[in-house]
Design a protein around this motif. Structure first.
Motif, mmCIF file in Angstrom:
data_model
loop_
_atom_site.group_PDB
_atom_site.id
_atom_site.type_symbol
_atom_site.label_atom_id
_atom_site.label_comp_id
_atom_site.label_asym_id
_atom_site.label_seq_id
_atom_site.Cartn_x
_atom_site.Cartn_y
_atom_site.Cartn_z
ATOM 1 N N LEU A 153 28.282 -33.424 36.414
ATOM 2 C CA LEU A 153 28.551 -32.322 35.491
ATOM 3 C C LEU A 153 29.570 -32.729 34.429
ATOM 4 O O LEU A 153 29.441 -32.379 33.250
ATOM 5 N N GLN A 154 30.589 -33.501 34.843
ATOM 6 C CA GLN A 154 31.594 -33.969 33.895
ATOM 7 C C GLN A 154 30.956 -34.875 32.843
ATOM 8 O O GLN A 154 31.280 -34.797 31.655
ATOM 9 N N GLN A 155 30.014 -35.707 33.283
ATOM 10 C CA GLN A 155 29.324 -36.599 32.349
ATOM 11 C C GLN A 155 28.361 -35.820 31.468
ATOM 12 O O GLN A 155 28.246 -36.094 30.270
ATOM 13 N N LEU A 156 27.680 -34.820 32.040
ATOM 14 C CA LEU A 156 26.742 -34.007 31.269
ATOM 15 C C LEU A 156 27.461 -33.216 30.180
ATOM 16 O O LEU A 156 26.939 -33.021 29.084
ATOM 17 N N ARG A 157 28.684 -32.783 30.473
ATOM 18 C CA ARG A 157 29.468 -32.029 29.491
ATOM 19 C C ARG A 157 30.022 -32.919 28.386
ATOM 20 O O ARG A 157 30.631 -32.430 27.436
ATOM 21 N N GLY A 158 29.840 -34.225 28.526
ATOM 22 C CA GLY A 158 30.255 -35.136 27.463
ATOM 23 C C GLY A 158 31.618 -35.759 27.645
ATOM 24 O O GLY A 158 32.157 -36.349 26.704
ATOM 25 N N GLY A 159 32.190 -35.653 28.855
ATOM 26 C CA GLY A 159 33.508 -36.247 29.087
ATOM 27 C C GLY A 159 33.507 -37.755 28.914
ATOM 28 O O GLY A 159 34.337 -38.320 28.194
ATOM 29 N N PHE A 160 32.537 -38.432 29.545
ATOM 30 C CA PHE A 160 32.416 -39.883 29.444
ATOM 31 C C PHE A 160 32.064 -40.279 28.020
ATOM 32 O O PHE A 160 32.638 -41.213 27.452
ATOM 33 N N SER A 161 31.130 -39.542 27.412
ATOM 34 C CA SER A 161 30.730 -39.828 26.022
ATOM 35 C C SER A 161 31.913 -39.687 25.075
ATOM 36 O O SER A 161 32.070 -40.480 24.142
ATOM 37 N N GLY A 162 32.747 -38.674 25.328
ATOM 38 C CA GLY A 162 33.923 -38.464 24.478
ATOM 39 C C GLY A 162 34.896 -39.618 24.558
ATOM 40 O O GLY A 162 35.445 -40.049 23.531
ATOM 41 N N ASP A 163 35.110 -40.120 25.776
ATOM 42 C CA ASP A 163 36.010 -41.274 25.933
ATOM 43 C C ASP A 163 35.472 -42.496 25.196
ATOM 44 O O ASP A 163 36.224 -43.216 24.535
ATOM 45 N N LEU A 164 34.163 -42.718 25.308
ATOM 46 C CA LEU A 164 33.558 -43.871 24.629
ATOM 47 C C LEU A 164 33.600 -43.692 23.110
ATOM 48 O O LEU A 164 33.800 -44.662 22.374
ATOM 49 N N ALA A 165 33.424 -42.458 22.645
ATOM 50 C CA ALA A 165 33.455 -42.187 21.193
ATOM 51 C C ALA A 165 34.828 -42.518 20.612
ATOM 52 O O ALA A 165 34.936 -43.062 19.506
ATOM 53 N N LYS A 166 35.897 -42.191 21.351
ATOM 54 C CA LYS A 166 37.258 -42.507 20.884
ATOM 55 C C LYS A 166 37.453 -44.010 20.778
ATOM 56 O O LYS A 166 38.030 -44.516 19.801
ATOM 57 N N LEU A 167 36.971 -44.744 21.788
ATOM 58 C CA LEU A 167 37.083 -46.211 21.755
ATOM 59 C C LEU A 167 36.309 -46.762 20.561
ATOM 60 O O LEU A 167 36.790 -47.654 19.853
ATOM 61 N N ARG A 168 35.133 -46.235 20.342
ATOM 62 C CA ARG A 168 34.271 -46.727 19.260
ATOM 63 C C ARG A 168 34.890 -46.452 17.886
ATOM 64 O O ARG A 168 34.871 -47.329 17.006
ATOM 65 N N ASP A 169 35.444 -45.253 17.708
ATOM 66 C CA ASP A 169 36.063 -44.903 16.426
ATOM 67 C C ASP A 169 37.236 -45.821 16.105
ATOM 68 O O ASP A 169 37.402 -46.259 14.953
ATOM 69 N N GLN A 170 38.047 -46.108 17.127
ATOM 70 C CA GLN A 170 39.204 -46.994 16.912
ATOM 71 C C GLN A 170 38.752 -48.383 16.483
ATOM 72 O O GLN A 170 39.333 -48.991 15.573
ATOM 73 N N LEU A 171 37.713 -48.874 17.138
ATOM 74 C CA LEU A 171 37.231 -50.219 16.831
ATOM 75 C C LEU A 171 36.535 -50.257 15.471
ATOM 76 O O LEU A 171 36.675 -51.235 14.715
ATOM 77 N N ILE A 172 35.806 -49.202 15.143
ATOM 78 C CA ILE A 172 35.096 -49.155 13.850
ATOM 79 C C ILE A 172 36.091 -49.170 12.688
ATOM 80 O O ILE A 172 35.860 -49.834 11.658
#
Length: 455
Positions: A153-172
């Motif tokens: 449920l935590q992953q479905l709500r986008g918790g994991f995706s949100g963490d990865l998005a932050k990492l990606r934005d910093q690197l971009i």
């Protein structure tokens, strides 16, 4: 599966499990879902109705006009639907025969039978969710413990995706500055502050390392904890299994060697699934061929198990150890059984051992707590991102390799054009997890092929 051409089709499937129930649901999705539903539905004209409305009527066969069932039709107009397309859900009576007739009517009216996971695949392709969320849907459907449900449920709500998005934005952000340097390579300028970049890479490595380390816990949550009950004949292994389960599932006898094969059962402790394996009694020599096979299986189960419960009969005068268990000391819990008996037990005293009486059901809760603690720790924090998927884990490993290469390159004084290669590689593996970069169709087929038809 040709995904792009298949998206033009309107699909239909029974969305509820096989078997008789009060209600069954047939789901249609696609550009012609409403038109097709109108061909087989007698009630209000669906094409004139707003989204998220419910309508009573009858389903009839488009060929002969015979009424099939009395139903409720729910209408969802895209993009405000699960798939992002127009969706019709027909709720009829839960007879497998009736549901099949409704499905046949929908197909005769122009729909085609959906493939496994095709609804969720369309939701992904239409941008309703990313790939990690789509995979979480399958995990949520398969969940049979609270921990599995909470992690999915935590992953479905986008918790994991949100963490990865932050990492990606910093690197971009830094990748853009590095790429900008390439446009001014003749002028030898640096737009990307190398010290800040080092700090960023160090921070990213730390966060990726935390996610990688969570995979052990995630694997336990998703697949359960295998527990092998190992001991000499008549140590009380089957009695312990029954005590842990709080029911009589294994044959209990005073005759040594009663359990010839392995018995597997599941136990839920604090929302975590434990898979208990009651094994054949271990003795060095036996003339019984069937018992020998059982003993060999016991050894194999001990090797594969996350936890070994080494059950010792404290009334047994034979105090010789099971030698082949010694390499597994780190995952072994010493359990002293039959401590309700009055015999001298001093030779078995150990600070780490747990004293129980499987027959009297004493010490069982203490043992369960130790099993949970050994598998999980004190508590599961499912509000944190936990990696439960081997595909995600492998992509994170590759991203970590890319970050290490960036770190090594900066220490060696590599120019921006060379650093940018590894930066793009790191971004690729990060995007591969969420589906932000093109994912191999075979991988998509494997992911969505695990779903049931209708989801």
């Amino acid at each position: 599966m040709n995904m792009l051409s298949d998206l033009q089709d309107t699909i239909a499937a029974i969305a509820t499990p096989p078997g008789i129930g009060a209600i069954g649901v047939i789901r249609l999705s696609g550009a012609d879902a409403i038109i097709i539903a109108e061909k087989i539905f007698k009630g209000r004209k669906l094409s004139g109705q707003p989204t998220h409305t419910v309508h009573f009527g009858h389903i009839f066969s488009p060929g002969d006009g015979v009424i099939v069932d009395e139903v409720v039709v729910t209408l969802f107009r895209g993009p405000k639907s699960y798939t992002g397309e127009d969706v019709i859900e027909i709720s009829g009576h839960g007879s497998p025969y009736i549901l099949q007739k409704i499905l046949e009517a929908a197909i005769a009216a122009g729909a085609r039978l959906a493939k496994a996971g095709e609804y969720t695949q369309r939701a992904f392709l239409n941008g309703k969710m990313d790939l990690t969320q789509a995979e979480a849907v399958a995990d949520l459907i398969a969940a049979d413990s609270q921990a599995q449900q909470q992690a999915a449920l935590q992953q479905l709500r986008g918790g994991f995706s949100g963490d990865l998005a932050k990492l990606r934005d910093q690197l971009i952000n830094f990748a853009a500055l590095i790429e900008l340097e390439l446009d001014f390579s003749d002028e030898d300028v640096e737009f990307a502050d190398r010290k800040q970049f080092r700090d960023l890479i160090s921070n990213l490595k730390s966060q990726i390392s935390t996610l990688l380390n969570s995979f052990r816990l995630g694997n336990v949550i998703k697949n359960g904890v295998s527990v092998a009950i190992i001991g000499k004949p008549n140590a009380g292994k089957s009695t312990l299994l029954n005590a842990l389960l709080n029911e009589e599932r294994a044959i209990v006898s005073e005759i040594a060697g009663t359990t010839r094969d392995t018995i597997e059962e599941t136990l839920n402790i604090n929302g975590v699934l434990f898979r208990l394996i009651d094994t054949a009694g271990i003795r060095e020599h036996t003339a019984d061929k069937i018992e020998s096979i059982g003993i060999e299986r016991s050894r194999q189960n001990a090797e594969k198990a996350h936890i070994i419960l080494h059950l010792v009969d404290v009334t047994d005068p034979d105090t010789s150890p099971i030698r082949w268990l010694e390499p597994f000391a780190g995952k072994t819990v010493e359990v002293l059984n039959k401590t309700d008996r009055g015999e001298n037990q001093s030779q078995w005293l150990s600070a780490s051992a747990i004293a129980i009486s499987a027959k009297k059901n004493t010490g069982i809760e203490t043992l369960k707590h130790r099993m949970y603690e050994l598998a999980i720790g004190d508590t599961i924090k499912t509000e944190n991102s936990i990696v439960t998927n081997a595909r995600h884990y492998n992509a994170l490993l590759k991203m970590m390799d890319s970050l290490e290469a960036i770190d090594t390159g900066m220490n060696a004084g590599l120019t921006g054009d060379l650093l940018s290669i590894d930066i793009r590689r790191a971004l690729h593996y990060l995007g591969e997890i969420t589906g932000q970069v093109e994912v191999d169709r075979d991988i998509l087929g494997t992911i969505f092929g695990k779903f049931c038809i209708g989801k």
